[in-house]
Design an enzyme around this catalytic site. Structure first.
Site, mmCIF file in Angstrom:
data_model
loop_
_atom_site.group_PDB
_atom_site.id
_atom_site.type_symbol
_atom_site.label_atom_id
_atom_site.label_comp_id
_atom_site.label_asym_id
_atom_site.label_seq_id
_atom_site.Cartn_x
_atom_site.Cartn_y
_atom_site.Cartn_z
ATOM 1 C CE1 TYR A 140 -3.330 -2.753 0.772
ATOM 2 C CE2 TYR A 140 -4.534 -0.816 1.311
ATOM 3 C CZ TYR A 140 -4.591 -2.179 1.087
ATOM 4 O OH TYR A 140 -5.721 -2.644 1.049
ATOM 5 C CE LYS A 190 2.055 -17.755 -3.058
ATOM 6 N NZ LYS A 190 1.218 -18.767 -2.831
ATOM 7 C CG ASP A 222 -1.853 -20.157 -1.521
ATOM 8 O OD1 ASP A 222 -1.452 -20.278 -0.373
ATOM 9 O OD2 ASP A 222 -1.474 -20.827 -2.530
ATOM 10 C CG ASP A 246 -8.079 -4.912 2.049
ATOM 11 O OD1 ASP A 246 -9.088 -4.547 2.711
ATOM 12 O OD2 ASP A 246 -8.000 -4.719 0.658
ATOM 13 C CG ASP A 250 -13.692 -7.296 2.483
ATOM 14 O OD1 ASP A 250 -13.384 -6.540 3.787
ATOM 15 O OD2 ASP A 250 -14.184 -6.543 1.572
HETATM 16 C C1 IPM Z 1 -10.410 -1.269 3.979
HETATM 17 C C2 IPM Z 1 -10.482 -0.789 2.803
HETATM 18 C C3 IPM Z 1 -9.486 0.283 2.305
HETATM 19 C C4 IPM Z 1 -8.054 -0.588 2.302
HETATM 20 C C5 IPM Z 1 -9.373 0.950 1.120
HETATM 21 C C6 IPM Z 1 -10.699 1.560 1.062
HETATM 22 C C7 IPM Z 1 -8.232 1.685 0.724
HETATM 23 O O1 IPM Z 1 -10.889 -1.633 1.721
HETATM 24 O O2 IPM Z 1 -10.292 -0.561 5.072
HETATM 25 O O3 IPM Z 1 -10.497 -2.451 4.297
HETATM 26 O O4 IPM Z 1 -7.872 -1.348 1.353
HETATM 27 O O5 IPM Z 1 -7.371 -0.688 3.367
HETATM 28 MN MN MN Z 2 -10.917 -3.801 2.684
#
Ligand code: IPM
Ligand code: MN
Ligand code: NAD
Length: 356
Positions: A140, A190, A222, A246, A250
């Site tokens: 990032y 990884k 993975d 990240d 999710d």
């Molecule tokens: C998160 C989001 C952010 C990230 C984006 C919006 C920059 O996906 O907070 O998980 O990738 O960190």
């Molecule tokens: Mn995210």
């Protein structure tokens, strides 16, 4: 006086931050006079009003803050233009400015919501994972470039870069979190391909001796993605680098039924940043149906980690649990196809009504 900076941001952000502030005020009661709330601009809204995703006025407020509560940033309207002028750049700039290198994303399944998860109930049950995502380094923030070869063909480059100390400080948070939980730390990397991961693994190995009560295992990212949906209950604390965290968080969110439920705390040496893990949900923005619980639970984490108010934090968490488990209230993201659902405001009202 405790200074709380509120950053509603874009899309559903203003609605869910307003909900969390109502809950905070209700739980603080007479202690509210010790807190000062101020609203500031970030993201697309900030671009519209000032031309920048993280205006100087907001930066000044962040540097003077004791804690920060963010809704979300982003939306299709701003998905154009150079990277540094997008809403997401405001969020990343804020994380870097605050130095919040450890992003704690607790993922806990409510038993009554198992039906909302796409996984079979026997797989999704008993999930209680703490994902600790490195937040201010890695790909990032590494060197990047867009240019063209001599032939004219375009290329783009992003770099995953970590120093030992960047790895050590977040992995330490992982060990410490594990000590307070079930004492199992899974470090995700990884290392079969990436040098940054091989360094990560070496650092974790070098720290094991300082935490003899914690069992450590290394899992490739993975494979971890697969195990999270086949045997999620076997994880206690996961610590991993920025991009892997990240993606995995999710994925883990769906175990609980909806990403709208998940809070996060981002911690460093100074003010903490609290935000739900989801985005601005442009598809439901303005409809009044967003799930405010992830933001409300982020406010609870703020009380716990930034202000040491464990009791008030627990009261918020218990009220949320009651509303979801006993009262059976569902926002649209949690409701089954033909099940009734409540609005953002109704869900917030119910949480406030059950604050004991
Ligand atoms: C998160 C989001 C952010 C990230 C984006 C919006 C920059 O996906 O907070 O998980 O990738 O960190
Ligand atoms: Mn995210
Ligand atoms: P998203 O998390 O905004 O939405 C994904 C799906 O989940 C959508 O269907 C949405 O309606 C639903 N959802 C998310 N939060 C919800 C809630 N509280 N209640 C009910 N449903 C909810 O992810 P996306 O669509 O990939 O991204 C939209 C925008 O948000 C993008 O611009 C992205 O960059 C940004 N984003 C911001 C943050 C942040 O500010 N921390 C995090 C992730 C994404």
């Amino acid at each position: 006086m405790h200074k709380i900076v509120l950053l509603p941001g874009d899309g559903i952000g203003p609605d869910i931050v307003a909900s969390a502030v109502r809950v905070l005020r209700a739980v603080l009661k007479e202690k509210e006079s010790q807190f000062m709330f101020s609203h500031h601009l970030i993201g697309g809204t900030a671009i519209d009003q000032t031309g920048l995703p993280l205006p100087d006025e907001t930066k000044d407020a962040l540097l003077a803050a004791d804690a920060v509560l963010l809704g979300a940033v982003g939306g299709p309207k701003w998905d154009v233009g150079p990277g540094h002028l997008r809403p997401e750049a405001g969020l990343l700039g804020m994380r870097k400015l605050l130095g919040v290198y450890a992003n704690l994303r607790p993922v806990k399944a409510y038993s009554k919501l198992l039906g909302a998860s796409p996984l079979r109930q026997e797989v999704a049950k008993d999930v209680d994972v703490m994902i600790i995502r490195e937040l201010t380094g890695g790909i990032y923030f590494g060197e990047r470039e867009r240019s063209a070869l001599a032939s004219g063909e375009k290329y783009a480059k992003d770099t995953m870069y970590y120093t030992e100390s960047e790895i050590r400080r977040v992995v330490k948070k992982g060990f410490e979190a594990a000590q307070l939980r079930r004492k199992q730390l899974t470090s995700v990397d990884k290392a079969n391909v990436l040098d940054s991961s091989r360094l990560w693994r070496e650092v974790v190995e070098s720290m094991k001796g300082d935490f003899p009560d914690v069992t450590v295992n290394h899992v490739l990212v993975d494979s971890c993605a697969m195990h999270l949906v086949t045997r999620p209950h076997t994880f206690d604390v996961i610590v991993t680098e920025n991009l892997f965290g990240d993606i995995l968080s999710d994925e883990a969110a769906v175990l609980t039924g909806s990403i709208g439920l998940l809070p996060s705390a981002s911690l460093g040496e100074g003010a903490g940043l609290y935000e739900p893990i989801h985005g601005s949900a442009p598809d439901i923005a303005g409809l009044g149906i967003a799930n405010p619980l992830g933001t409300i639970l982020s406010a609870a984490l703020m009380l716990r980690y930034s202000f040491g108010m464990d009791e008030e934090a627990a009261r918020i968490e218990q009220a949320v649990e009651y509303v979801v488990q006993e009262e059976g209230l569902r926002t649209k993201d949690l409701a089954g196809k033909d099940e009734p659902f409540v609005t953002t405001t109704q869900m917030t009202d119910a949480v406030i009504a059950h604050l004991i």
